[in-house]
Write an enzyme that holds these catalytic residues in place. Structure first.
Site, short mmCIF file in Angstrom:
data_model
loop_
_atom_site.label_atom_id
_atom_site.label_comp_id
_atom_site.label_asym_id
_atom_site.label_seq_id
_atom_site.Cartn_x
_atom_site.Cartn_y
_atom_site.Cartn_z
N SER A 13 0.81 -1.22 0.00
CA SER A 13 0.00 0.00 0.00
C SER A 13 0.84 1.27 0.00
O SER A 13 0.32 2.34 0.29
CB SER A 13 -0.94 0.02 1.21
OG SER A 13 -1.79 -1.08 1.19
N ASN A 62 3.72 -9.89 -7.16
CA ASN A 62 4.50 -9.71 -5.92
C ASN A 62 6.00 -9.89 -6.18
O ASN A 62 6.75 -10.21 -5.27
CB ASN A 62 4.01 -10.69 -4.84
CG ASN A 62 4.59 -10.39 -3.46
OD1 ASN A 62 4.74 -9.23 -3.08
ND2 ASN A 62 4.96 -11.43 -2.72
N TYR A 107 2.29 9.66 -5.06
CA TYR A 107 3.75 9.58 -5.15
C TYR A 107 4.42 10.84 -4.59
O TYR A 107 4.17 11.20 -3.45
CB TYR A 107 4.18 9.25 -6.59
CG TYR A 107 3.59 7.92 -7.03
CD1 TYR A 107 4.06 6.73 -6.47
CD2 TYR A 107 2.54 7.84 -7.94
CE1 TYR A 107 3.51 5.50 -6.83
CE2 TYR A 107 1.98 6.62 -8.31
CZ TYR A 107 2.48 5.45 -7.75
OH TYR A 107 1.93 4.25 -8.09
N ARG A 108 5.23 11.55 -5.39
CA ARG A 108 5.99 12.67 -4.81
C ARG A 108 5.10 13.73 -4.18
O ARG A 108 5.48 14.40 -3.23
CB ARG A 108 6.88 13.30 -5.89
CG ARG A 108 8.02 12.35 -6.28
CD ARG A 108 8.76 12.86 -7.48
NE ARG A 108 9.58 14.02 -7.17
CZ ARG A 108 10.49 14.52 -8.01
NH1 ARG A 108 10.67 13.96 -9.19
NH2 ARG A 108 11.20 15.56 -7.66
N ASP A 109 3.89 13.89 -4.72
CA ASP A 109 2.99 14.91 -4.17
C ASP A 109 2.51 14.56 -2.76
O ASP A 109 1.98 15.42 -2.05
CB ASP A 109 1.81 15.12 -5.12
CG ASP A 109 2.23 15.86 -6.38
OD1 ASP A 109 2.92 16.88 -6.24
OD2 ASP A 109 1.90 15.39 -7.48
P1 GTP Z 1 5.23 -4.26 1.40
O1 GTP Z 1 6.67 -4.30 1.01
O2 GTP Z 1 4.44 -5.40 0.83
O3 GTP Z 1 5.02 -4.16 2.87
O4 GTP Z 1 4.54 -3.01 0.66
P2 GTP Z 1 4.70 -1.43 0.68
O5 GTP Z 1 3.70 -0.83 1.60
O6 GTP Z 1 6.12 -1.03 0.88
O7 GTP Z 1 4.21 -1.07 -0.77
P3 GTP Z 1 4.90 -0.26 -1.98
O8 GTP Z 1 5.46 1.05 -1.55
O9 GTP Z 1 5.87 -1.16 -2.64
O10 GTP Z 1 3.64 0.05 -2.93
C1 GTP Z 1 2.83 -0.92 -3.48
C2 GTP Z 1 2.03 -0.39 -4.67
O11 GTP Z 1 1.33 0.82 -4.36
C3 GTP Z 1 2.90 -0.11 -5.90
O12 GTP Z 1 2.29 -0.74 -7.01
C4 GTP Z 1 2.85 1.39 -6.01
O13 GTP Z 1 2.98 1.83 -7.35
C5 GTP Z 1 1.49 1.77 -5.40
N1 GTP Z 1 1.54 3.14 -4.83
C6 GTP Z 1 2.44 3.59 -3.92
N2 GTP Z 1 2.24 4.91 -3.63
C7 GTP Z 1 1.17 5.30 -4.39
C8 GTP Z 1 0.47 6.56 -4.54
O14 GTP Z 1 0.79 7.57 -3.94
N3 GTP Z 1 -0.60 6.57 -5.40
C9 GTP Z 1 -0.98 5.46 -6.10
N4 GTP Z 1 -2.05 5.55 -6.91
N5 GTP Z 1 -0.33 4.25 -6.00
C10 GTP Z 1 0.72 4.18 -5.16
#
Ligand code: GTP
Ligand code: SPV
Ligand code: MN
Length: 614
Positions: A265, A391, A518-520
């Site tokens: 997430s 994954n 993302y960056r925002d």
């Molecule tokens: P684990 O390693 O499984 O604990 O996950 P994590 O929480 O570190 O997840 P990660 O940051 O890898 O993000 C997982 C997915 O969320 C990716 O496919 C990203 O592209 C998507 N994602 C992350 N940030 C954003 C965002 O700000 N907006 C959107 N729309 N998608 C996002």
């Protein structure tokens, strides 16, 4: 059976408790050889793995691995926390008596490493010198060389970490046996796998996988599950949290923010984020950690946090120049990165995953999907199958992350200014809402959820609740966990501010994300720290303080004004429904502190009193 003592002598492993542990499990698993590893063995192990075909070369100095196709993610159903005390049973920890699980695992592991090498990995899940160091030492025994190479990237690996222990017996005993992967009945009623943490004996027994959290035992099993239990008994918190620092160059002040989002997430993305271009001259974001934080109360009365890991095991999907340039930089040529279950080109030694580029490589020559099949030979019915597993991941050392904080190895950790929770929520949750009351912040964490992407129980819009993003890692009962949070944060004299964030709200008509993400996302965090500093006031709502549009730093943001209005408003009717679901969720937990119910009722009453649109 190998002469274990000769091997341990040669490796200079002097800790007698560790030696006894190694001897015993060499006997049980029936390994043909025993080998002790240090980080300095990495290049040799990599060459051996390449020669054996376990790894394939990627670019210059990176590697590719593929796991068995039914072994590509954590298995929650097969994961168990065992202790000798039945009152340790919670809703999510899959508690079982250790007297039942230990013999079962020993039996499964007996002789199961015959013909293989058993690697001994002495590791530390903390920067050396940390106040929590005594909970951080461990020894993983594994029969997989690829797992060793992952551990070298994700943890600090050296015999000195166990030789130098003040209490020579105080280390986590972690045993990983891969098993016969094609014959384990993964996902069937006859599933043979078991991933067990015997928490009150600080022993981890994982059988039947060689992937990720199932096999790298320092990370999830020790760093989260065992750590969570140790923290409960010894006065600290262990959470699936990212941790970042934001420096305001204009004032010279630095703010540290940590927080939990359920798996996949956005923790890695947020922790690695760069300031939006228009704000980049003023704000600098530094990376501390993307998946685990250990938190404690420092001598000055503030909450301190540190990342026990030494690497990143990041989701590959959708990682690209726009979403996460920092990640791409940290997996560059020469970084030693291991890519797992992405697509691979055996002619050019390139890798690719969905979202790496808009469309897959046009020239199919040499490309192989994550299952090992040639893309060019796919039939029409497989044409739309993904090239990489959803994954699939990259494993790289923290030192490769370009914006890793200068002090990331400081054993004192960093003082925490804010704790945030966030999930994937397509409606209801605004961009950010701040919570200053501690029980209400803890209540918010306990009711965190991520949207089920499949309708498991047929209820649309229903969240899968994931308290503090710890549902798969919770090792003791949720009510006690809530009390422990109240105790630890309550003991701090300077308390962090809490907030709930959401980057995933969608337009109900066409489904587009309302917030560019993302960056925002940094804009929401900047508002939160400004609120904490008293520079902005926000707007009180029944569920917390939300920003007034003018308070957000919107320079360079591309957004439809109506979308921003929706992101900053509270849909009271929708929230009232959510409160009913929360009540059912919280009622499952034994011994839930009254303070949490008080917080719940306060929010419910405020919602009852509110107008429909806040
Ligand atoms: P684990 O390693 O499984 O604990 O996950 P994590 O929480 O570190 O997840 P990660 O940051 O890898 O993000 C997982 C997915 O969320 C990716 O496919 C990203 O592209 C998507 N994602 C992350 N940030 C954003 C965002 O700000 N907006 C959107 N729309 N998608 C996002
Ligand atoms: C997660 O699933 O939250 C992860 C990956 O961080 S694993 O290490 O496999 O658990
Ligand atoms: Mn995680």
């Amino acid at each position: 059976m190998p002469d274990v003592d000769v091997v341990l002598d040669q490796a200079g492993l002097t800790n007698e408790s560790v030696r006894e542990f190694v001897r015993r499990w060499a006997g049980i698993t029936g390994a043909e050889r025993v080998e002790v590893v240090n980080t300095s063995d990495d290049a040799r192990l990599a060459q051996e793995a390449l020669d054996a075909g376990e790894l394939l070369p990627v670019g210059d100095g990176c590697y590719y691995s593929r796991s068995y196709f039914k072994d590509t993610a954590r298995s929650e159903e097969r994961t168990i926390v065992a202790t000798s005390d039945p009152s340790d049973k919670g809703v999510y920890n899959n508690w079982r008596p250790s007297s039942e699980m230990k013999p079962m695992l020993e039996e499964r592991m007996r002789g199961a490493s015959a013909g293989k090498t058993m690697y001994v990995i002495p590791y530390l899940m903390a920067p050396p010198g940390s106040p929590l160091e005594k909970f951080a030492a461990g020894v993983e025994l594994t029969d997989s060389r690829t797992v060793v190479m992952h551990m070298i990237r994700m943890a600090r690996v050296n015999v000195s970490y166990v030789n130098d222990l003040a209490d020579q017996d105080s280390f986590v005993r972690a045993v990983h046996v891969t098993g016969d992967l094609p014959n384990l009945g993964q996902g069937t009623p006859d599933d043979q796998r078991y991933f067990v943490t015997v928490a009150d004996e600080r022993t981890i027994l994982h059988f039947g996988s060689s992937y990720g959290g199932n096999a790298l035992l320092g990370k999830i099993a020790h760093g989260l599950r065992q750590g969570c239990y140790d923290g409960w008994k010894n006065g600290f918190l262990v959470e699936q949290f990212m941790l970042l620092g934001i420096t305001d160059r204009e004032t010279g002040r630095k703010y540290n923010v940590c927080g939990g989002f359920p798996s996949a997430s956005g923790k890695t993305n947020l922790a690695m984020t760069l300031a939006p271009d228009a704000l980049g001259d003023r704000y600098v974001v530094e990376f501390y950690g993307d998946d685990i934080a250990w938190l404690w109360v420092g001598d000055d009365g503030r909450i301190y946090g540190m990342n026990p890991e030494n690497g990143v095991f990041g989701v590959a999907k959708d990682t690209n120049e726009k979403t996460n340039p920092t990640a791409l930089d940290s997996i560059r040529d020469g970084s030693g990165t291991i890519f797992t279950n992405v697509a691979y080109n055996d002619k050019t030694h390139e890798v690719w995953w969905e979202g790496r580029t808009k469309t897959p490589p046009a020239d199919l020559d040499g490309w192989i999907d994550w299952k090992g099949n040639r893309i060019a030979e796919r039939g029409p019915d497989q044409a739309s199958d993904p090239w990489a597993h959803p994954n699939s991941r990259f494993t790289t050392n923290l030192a490769n992350v370009p914006n890793v904080a200068k002090d990331y190895e400081d054993p004192q950790g960093v003082p925490i200014d804010a704790i945030i929770f966030g999930g994937r929520t397509s409606d209801r949750e605004p961009l950010v809402r701040a919570i200053t009351d501690v029980p209400e912040g803890v209540y918010d964490g306990l009711t965190l959820g991520a949207e089920a992407t499949f309708a498991a129980d047929g209820l649309d819009g229903q969240l899968r609740y994931d308290p503090m993003s710890m549902r798969p890692f919770m090792s003791y009962p949720e009510g006690d966990y809530a009390q422990h949070w109240l105790d630890i944060i309550g003991a701090a004299t300077t308390k962090p501010i809490f907030a709930h964030v959401n980057w995933f709200q969608r337009d109900p008509e066409d489904g587009h994300f309302l917030w560019p993400g993302y960056r925002d996302n940094l804009r929401a965090l900047l508002w939160l720290v400004a609120l904490n500093e008293g520079q902005v006031k926000g707007r009180e709502t029944p569920v917390g303080v939300v920003p007034v549009k003018e308070e957000l730093k919107l320079e360079g943001l591309e957004i439809v004004p109506e979308d921003l209005d929706t992101l900053l408003s509270i849909d009271v009717d929708r929230w009232r429904q959510e409160l009913d679901n929360r009540e059912v969720h919280l009622k499952q937990f034994d011994r839930l502190p009254e303070a949490i119910w008080v917080a719940h009722r306060r929010v419910a009453e405020a919602l009852e009193a509110a107008d429909s649109e806040e």
